[in-house]
Design an enzyme around this catalytic site. Structure first.
Site, mmCIF file in Angstrom:
data_model
loop_
_atom_site.group_PDB
_atom_site.id
_atom_site.type_symbol
_atom_site.label_atom_id
_atom_site.label_comp_id
_atom_site.label_asym_id
_atom_site.label_seq_id
_atom_site.Cartn_x
_atom_site.Cartn_y
_atom_site.Cartn_z
ATOM 1 N N PHE A 22 14.479 -58.862 -11.301
ATOM 2 C CA PHE A 22 15.606 -59.749 -11.622
ATOM 3 C C PHE A 22 16.130 -59.385 -13.021
ATOM 4 O O PHE A 22 15.353 -59.208 -13.945
ATOM 5 C CB PHE A 22 15.133 -61.205 -11.613
ATOM 6 C CG PHE A 22 16.185 -62.194 -11.211
ATOM 7 C CD1 PHE A 22 16.241 -62.696 -9.916
ATOM 8 C CD2 PHE A 22 17.133 -62.621 -12.129
ATOM 9 C CE1 PHE A 22 17.210 -63.609 -9.545
ATOM 10 C CE2 PHE A 22 18.104 -63.537 -11.765
ATOM 11 C CZ PHE A 22 18.153 -64.035 -10.476
ATOM 12 N N VAL A 81 14.407 -63.984 -18.057
ATOM 13 C CA VAL A 81 14.904 -65.234 -17.476
ATOM 14 C C VAL A 81 16.053 -65.722 -18.358
ATOM 15 O O VAL A 81 15.879 -65.960 -19.552
ATOM 16 C CB VAL A 81 13.787 -66.295 -17.390
ATOM 17 C CG1 VAL A 81 14.259 -67.475 -16.545
ATOM 18 C CG2 VAL A 81 12.516 -65.714 -16.798
ATOM 19 N N THR A 86 20.616 -69.960 -14.020
ATOM 20 C CA THR A 86 19.847 -70.766 -13.072
ATOM 21 C C THR A 86 19.484 -72.148 -13.605
ATOM 22 O O THR A 86 19.122 -72.292 -14.770
ATOM 23 C CB THR A 86 18.545 -70.048 -12.661
ATOM 24 O OG1 THR A 86 17.808 -70.902 -11.793
ATOM 25 C CG2 THR A 86 17.697 -69.690 -13.857
ATOM 26 N N HIS A 88 16.978 -73.393 -12.423
ATOM 27 C CA HIS A 88 15.520 -73.315 -12.278
ATOM 28 C C HIS A 88 14.865 -72.639 -13.475
ATOM 29 O O HIS A 88 13.677 -72.326 -13.434
ATOM 30 C CB HIS A 88 15.153 -72.541 -11.011
ATOM 31 C CG HIS A 88 15.623 -73.184 -9.766
ATOM 32 N ND1 HIS A 88 15.318 -74.485 -9.433
ATOM 33 C CD2 HIS A 88 16.393 -72.716 -8.760
ATOM 34 C CE1 HIS A 88 15.874 -74.786 -8.282
ATOM 35 N NE2 HIS A 88 16.546 -73.739 -7.847
HETATM 36 N N1 INI Z 1 13.872 -64.573 -11.943
HETATM 37 C C1 INI Z 1 13.912 -63.978 -13.154
HETATM 38 O O1 INI Z 1 13.047 -63.163 -13.479
HETATM 39 N N2 INI Z 1 14.913 -64.270 -14.029
HETATM 40 C C2 INI Z 1 15.887 -65.161 -13.741
HETATM 41 O O2 INI Z 1 16.787 -65.384 -14.605
HETATM 42 C C3 INI Z 1 15.881 -65.799 -12.465
HETATM 43 N N3 INI Z 1 16.920 -66.722 -12.093
HETATM 44 O O3 INI Z 1 17.934 -66.767 -12.789
HETATM 45 O O4 INI Z 1 16.807 -67.413 -11.097
HETATM 46 C C4 INI Z 1 14.831 -65.481 -11.576
HETATM 47 N N4 INI Z 1 14.748 -66.064 -10.360
HETATM 48 C C5 INI Z 1 13.950 -65.536 -9.280
HETATM 49 C C6 INI Z 1 12.520 -66.047 -9.303
HETATM 50 O O5 INI Z 1 11.804 -65.434 -10.344
HETATM 51 C C7 INI Z 1 11.805 -65.754 -7.984
HETATM 52 O O6 INI Z 1 11.817 -64.345 -7.761
HETATM 53 C C8 INI Z 1 12.428 -66.448 -6.777
HETATM 54 O O7 INI Z 1 12.543 -67.847 -7.005
HETATM 55 C C9 INI Z 1 11.558 -66.225 -5.498
HETATM 56 O O8 INI Z 1 10.263 -66.802 -5.680
#
Ligand code: INI
Length: 165
Positions: A22, A81, A86, A88
């Site tokens: 990501f 992140v 997000t 989340h």
């Molecule tokens: N994962 C990240 O590493 N960075 C992010 O900014 C991010 N956002 O923005 O949602 C993110 N989401 C994915 C998460 O880590 C999981 O891979 C996903 O929820 C599946 O479990």
């Protein structure tokens, strides 16, 4: 007084790197910097094991598997992140940090936190080779120092004493 510190000679160490895809533009830069720091401090290319995961939330899974099954002395965890992307943010960043912190208590192998948590992509780039350095290298150096410190602390007292004399 007995004082232990880690040193930065990583020759002979084997290191795992868990890295999240990501925001790959940034995480790739963290990975390159971490790899470079490990090699510059003596880790052989063949002793670096890289595991890609989809996102930072999955970093603890890969870190734990590397620690238990890849014969590594430490695991460097890299992710990006970005709050703007997000709702989340807190869950992803919080669970990543919590899971990474749980690796050493569960396995005896230290895992370091190279997960950027920023408001914007620009702030993330600043910390991945921009004006605020590169947190990938920082996490790699913390891993080397942790392994070295652990080795010092686990060395039998009698061996440590005879080495000092
Ligand atoms: N994962 C990240 O590493 N960075 C992010 O900014 C991010 N956002 O923005 O949602 C993110 N989401 C994915 C998460 O880590 C999981 O891979 C996903 O929820 C599946 O479990």
């Amino acid at each position: 007084m007995e004082v232990h510190t880690g040193h930065m000679d990583a020759s002979g160490m084997r290191v795992g790197i868990a890295v999240a895809r990501f925001n790959e533009l940034v995480s790739q830069r963290l990975l390159e910097s971490a790899r470079d720091a490990l090699v510059r401090h003596g880790v052989a290319e063949d002793d670096i094991v890289v595991a890609w995961v989809p996102g930072s939330f999955e970093l603890p899974v890969a870190a734990r598997e590397l620690a238990e099954h890849a014969g590594v002395d430490a695991v460097v965890c890299l992710g990006v992140v970005i709050r703007g992307e997000t709702a989340h943010f807190d869950y992803v960043a919080g669970e990543a940090a919590r899971g990474i912190a749980a690796v050493h208590p569960a396995t005896g192998v230290p895992a370091t936190l190279g997960v950027l948590t920023t408001d914007t992509l620009e702030q993330a780039l600043d910390r991945a080779g921009g004006k605020h350095g590169n947190k990938g290298a920082d996490a790699a150096l913390a891993a080397i120092e942790s392994v070295s410190l652990i080795r010092s602390l686990r060395r039998p007292r009698s061996a440590a004493r005879s080495e000092a004399s």
